[in-house]
Design a protein around this motif. Structure first.
Motif, PDB file in Angstrom:
ATOM      1  N   LEU A 105       0.836  -1.197   0.000  1.00 41.10           N
ATOM      2  CA  LEU A 105       0.000   0.000   0.000  1.00 41.10           C
ATOM      3  C   LEU A 105       0.869   1.245   0.000  1.00 41.10           C
ATOM      4  CD1 LEU A 105      -2.615  -1.070   2.690  1.00 41.10           C
ATOM      5  CD2 LEU A 105      -2.611  -1.549   0.248  1.00 41.10           C
ATOM      6  N   SER A 106       0.449   2.224  -0.775  1.00 43.56           N
ATOM      7  CA  SER A 106       1.138   3.505  -0.804  1.00 43.56           C
ATOM      8  C   SER A 106       0.110   4.592  -1.085  1.00 43.56           C
ATOM      9  CB  SER A 106       2.248   3.510  -1.868  1.00 43.56           C
ATOM     10  OG  SER A 106       1.707   3.295  -3.147  1.00 43.56           O
ATOM     11  N   ILE A 107       0.576   5.833  -1.019  1.00 47.01           N
ATOM     12  CA  ILE A 107      -0.271   6.990  -1.297  1.00 47.01           C
ATOM     13  C   ILE A 107       0.345   7.759  -2.453  1.00 47.01           C
ATOM     14  CG2 ILE A 107      -1.157   9.200  -0.422  1.00 47.01           C
ATOM     15  CD1 ILE A 107      -2.502   6.920   0.992  1.00 47.01           C
TER      16      ILE A 107
ATOM     17  N   GLN B 140       4.361   4.089   7.496  1.00 45.72           N
ATOM     18  CA  GLN B 140       3.904   5.177   8.358  1.00 45.72           C
ATOM     19  C   GLN B 140       3.218   6.297   7.574  1.00 45.72           C
ATOM     20  OE1 GLN B 140       3.596   5.410  11.494  1.00 45.72           O
ATOM     21  NE2 GLN B 140       3.192   7.590  11.725  1.00 45.72           N
ATOM     22  N   SER B 141       3.739   6.626   6.392  1.00 49.72           N
ATOM     23  CA  SER B 141       3.126   7.728   5.629  1.00 49.72           C
ATOM     24  C   SER B 141       1.709   7.368   5.177  1.00 49.72           C
ATOM     25  CB  SER B 141       4.004   8.122   4.438  1.00 49.72           C
ATOM     26  OG  SER B 141       4.115   7.063   3.518  1.00 49.72           O
ATOM     27  N   VAL B 142       1.469   6.105   4.861  1.00 50.88           N
ATOM     28  CA  VAL B 142       0.117   5.679   4.484  1.00 50.88           C
ATOM     29  C   VAL B 142      -0.800   5.782   5.699  1.00 50.88           C
ATOM     30  CG1 VAL B 142      -1.294   3.736   3.707  1.00 50.88           C
ATOM     31  CG2 VAL B 142       0.924   4.156   2.643  1.00 50.88           C
ATOM     32  N   MET B 143      -0.336   5.282   6.830  1.00 47.86           N
ATOM     33  CA  MET B 143      -1.159   5.324   8.036  1.00 47.86           C
ATOM     34  C   MET B 143      -1.461   6.760   8.454  1.00 47.86           C
ATOM     35  SD  MET B 143       0.336   2.085  10.143  1.00 47.86           S
ATOM     36  CE  MET B 143      -0.910   2.177  11.396  1.00 47.86           C
ATOM     37  N   THR B 144      -0.474   7.643   8.327  1.00 53.28           N
ATOM     38  CA  THR B 144      -0.674   9.050   8.684  1.00 53.28           C
ATOM     39  C   THR B 144      -1.688   9.712   7.758  1.00 53.28           C
ATOM     40  OG1 THR B 144       1.560   9.199   9.562  1.00 53.28           O
ATOM     41  CG2 THR B 144       0.484  11.271   8.986  1.00 53.28           C
ATOM     42  N   LYS B 145      -1.547   9.490   6.467  1.00 53.54           N
ATOM     43  CA  LYS B 145      -2.478  10.089   5.490  1.00 53.54           C
ATOM     44  C   LYS B 145      -3.906   9.596   5.738  1.00 53.54           C
ATOM     45  CE  LYS B 145      -3.248  12.518   1.739  1.00 53.54           C
ATOM     46  NZ  LYS B 145      -3.069  13.953   1.688  1.00 53.54           N
ATOM     47  N   LEU B 146      -4.059   8.298   6.031  1.00 53.52           N
ATOM     48  CA  LEU B 146      -5.390   7.756   6.313  1.00 53.52           C
ATOM     49  C   LEU B 146      -5.956   8.352   7.604  1.00 53.52           C
ATOM     50  CD1 LEU B 146      -4.893   4.009   5.298  1.00 53.52           C
ATOM     51  CD2 LEU B 146      -6.023   5.816   3.990  1.00 53.52           C
ATOM     52  N   ALA B 147      -5.119   8.492   8.619  1.00 50.14           N
ATOM     53  CA  ALA B 147      -5.583   9.087   9.879  1.00 50.14           C
ATOM     54  C   ALA B 147      -6.013  10.538   9.676  1.00 50.14           C
ATOM     55  CB  ALA B 147      -4.489   8.998  10.935  1.00 50.14           C
ATOM     56  N   GLU B 148      -5.260  11.282   8.873  1.00 51.46           N
ATOM     57  CA  GLU B 148      -5.620  12.673   8.586  1.00 51.46           C
ATOM     58  C   GLU B 148      -6.953  12.764   7.846  1.00 51.46           C
ATOM     59  OE1 GLU B 148      -1.069  14.464   8.283  1.00 51.46           O
ATOM     60  OE2 GLU B 148      -2.163  14.003   6.442  1.00 51.46           O
ATOM     61  N   ALA B 149      -7.304  11.711   7.110  1.00 47.84           N
ATOM     62  CA  ALA B 149      -8.572  11.681   6.374  1.00 47.84           C
ATOM     63  C   ALA B 149      -9.675  10.986   7.179  1.00 47.84           C
ATOM     64  CB  ALA B 149      -8.378  10.977   5.040  1.00 47.84           C
ATOM     65  N   ASN B 150      -9.416  10.745   8.479  1.00 45.31           N
ATOM     66  CA  ASN B 150     -10.383  10.108   9.380  1.00 45.31           C
ATOM     67  C   ASN B 150     -10.764   8.695   8.944  1.00 45.31           C
ATOM     68  OD1 ASN B 150     -10.531  12.282  11.185  1.00 45.31           O
ATOM     69  ND2 ASN B 150     -11.917  13.348   9.796  1.00 45.31           N
TER      70      ASN B 150
ATOM     71  N   SER C  12      -6.807   1.012  14.490  1.00 47.33           N
ATOM     72  CA  SER C  12      -6.168   2.328  14.534  1.00 47.33           C
ATOM     73  C   SER C  12      -7.229   3.365  14.197  1.00 47.33           C
ATOM     74  CB  SER C  12      -5.031   2.415  13.507  1.00 47.33           C
ATOM     75  OG  SER C  12      -4.052   1.447  13.771  1.00 47.33           O
ATOM     76  N   LEU C  13      -7.486   4.239  15.148  1.00 47.35           N
ATOM     77  CA  LEU C  13      -8.487   5.287  14.951  1.00 47.35           C
ATOM     78  C   LEU C  13      -7.811   6.643  14.975  1.00 47.35           C
ATOM     79  CD1 LEU C  13     -11.311   4.020  17.323  1.00 47.35           C
ATOM     80  CD2 LEU C  13     -11.290   3.940  14.833  1.00 47.35           C
ATOM     81  N   PRO C  14      -8.223   7.537  14.087  1.00 47.71           N
ATOM     82  CA  PRO C  14      -7.652   8.889  14.107  1.00 47.71           C
ATOM     83  C   PRO C  14      -8.081   9.636  15.374  1.00 47.71           C
ATOM     84  CG  PRO C  14      -9.318   8.666  12.371  1.00 47.71           C
ATOM     85  CD  PRO C  14      -9.183   7.336  13.023  1.00 47.71           C
ATOM     86  N   LEU C  15      -7.154  10.404  15.931  1.00 47.77           N
ATOM     87  CA  LEU C  15      -7.468  11.171  17.134  1.00 47.77           C
ATOM     88  C   LEU C  15      -8.446  12.300  16.860  1.00 47.77           C
ATOM     89  CD1 LEU C  15      -3.965  11.383  18.826  1.00 47.77           C
ATOM     90  CD2 LEU C  15      -5.921   9.968  19.490  1.00 47.77           C
ATOM     91  N   SER C  16      -8.409  12.820  15.649  1.00 43.16           N
ATOM     92  CA  SER C  16      -9.307  13.927  15.318  1.00 43.16           C
ATOM     93  C   SER C  16     -10.521  13.426  14.543  1.00 43.16           C
ATOM     94  CB  SER C  16      -8.554  14.958  14.481  1.00 43.16           C
ATOM     95  OG  SER C  16      -8.137  14.371  13.252  1.00 43.16           O
ATOM     96  N   GLY C  17     -10.933  12.215  14.840  1.00 45.48           N
ATOM     97  CA  GLY C  17     -12.031  11.587  14.109  1.00 45.48           C
ATOM     98  C   GLY C  17     -13.320  12.371  14.191  1.00 45.48           C
ATOM     99  N   HIS C  18     -14.152  12.142  13.246  1.00 47.79           N
ATOM    100  CA  HIS C  18     -15.473  12.760  13.201  1.00 47.79           C
ATOM    101  C   HIS C  18     -16.305  12.238  14.372  1.00 47.79           C
ATOM    102  CE1 HIS C  18     -19.450  13.829  11.682  1.00 47.79           C
ATOM    103  NE2 HIS C  18     -18.820  14.683  10.901  1.00 47.79           N
ATOM    104  N   SER C  19     -17.207  13.025  14.861  1.00 44.90           N
ATOM    105  CA  SER C  19     -18.013  12.627  16.010  1.00 44.90           C
ATOM    106  C   SER C  19     -18.855  11.386  15.711  1.00 44.90           C
ATOM    107  CB  SER C  19     -18.922  13.776  16.438  1.00 44.90           C
ATOM    108  OG  SER C  19     -19.812  14.120  15.387  1.00 44.90           O
ATOM    109  N   LEU C  20     -19.136  11.135  14.436  1.00 47.89           N
ATOM    110  CA  LEU C  20     -19.933   9.960  14.089  1.00 47.89           C
ATOM    111  C   LEU C  20     -19.192   8.665  14.408  1.00 47.89           C
ATOM    112  CD1 LEU C  20     -21.589  10.906  10.670  1.00 47.89           C
ATOM    113  CD2 LEU C  20     -22.652  10.741  12.917  1.00 47.89           C
TER     114      LEU C  20
END
Length: 114
Positions: A15-17, A53-63, A79-87
């Motif tokens: 996987l890559s971005i 790590q860059s793939v995981m970071t990009k996915l986390a940034e996109a929730n 793995s859940l993003p810290l800034s995830g949507h309230s949903l």
């Protein structure tokens, strides 16, 4: 289109971005791409998946949540993003607080589909 779930379970993949797209590379196949903004969940269900790590970071940034499955094809981590949507939190709380009979019915339906 939002909220797509991508499961990778049928063989090795890398996987890559690239250009805000998740790129899924497999030997002997054309690359497959999915816009990161369309994803809600990435399910990794094969032992030979390479993700960095860059793939995981990009996915986390996109929730986008990432579920890692073990040898028995059962989830072993998420793995859940810290800034995830309230949903996301609302959905997780709903799943956790679901009555036991409903959980059993849903599990039965999942097993029947597999």
């Amino acid at each position: 289109m939002t909220g797509r779930i991508i499961e990778i379970s049928n063989g090795p993949a890398c996987l890559s971005i690239a250009h805000s797209q998740l790129v899924i590379r497999r030997e002997g196949e054309d690359n497959k791409t999915v816009p990161v903004e369309d994803l809600a969940l990435l399910l990794l269900n094969h032992p030979a998946i390479i993700i960095n790590q860059s793939v995981m970071t990009k996915l986390a940034e996109a929730n986008v949540a990432i579920i890692h499955c073990g040898g028995g094809h059962m989830p072993v981590s998420i793995s859940l993003p810290l800034s995830g949507h309230s949903l996301q939190g609302e959905r997780l709380r709903g799943q956790i607080n679901a009555p036991r009979p409903l959980k059993k019915q849903l599990w039965k339906a999942i097993i029947a589909c597999k």
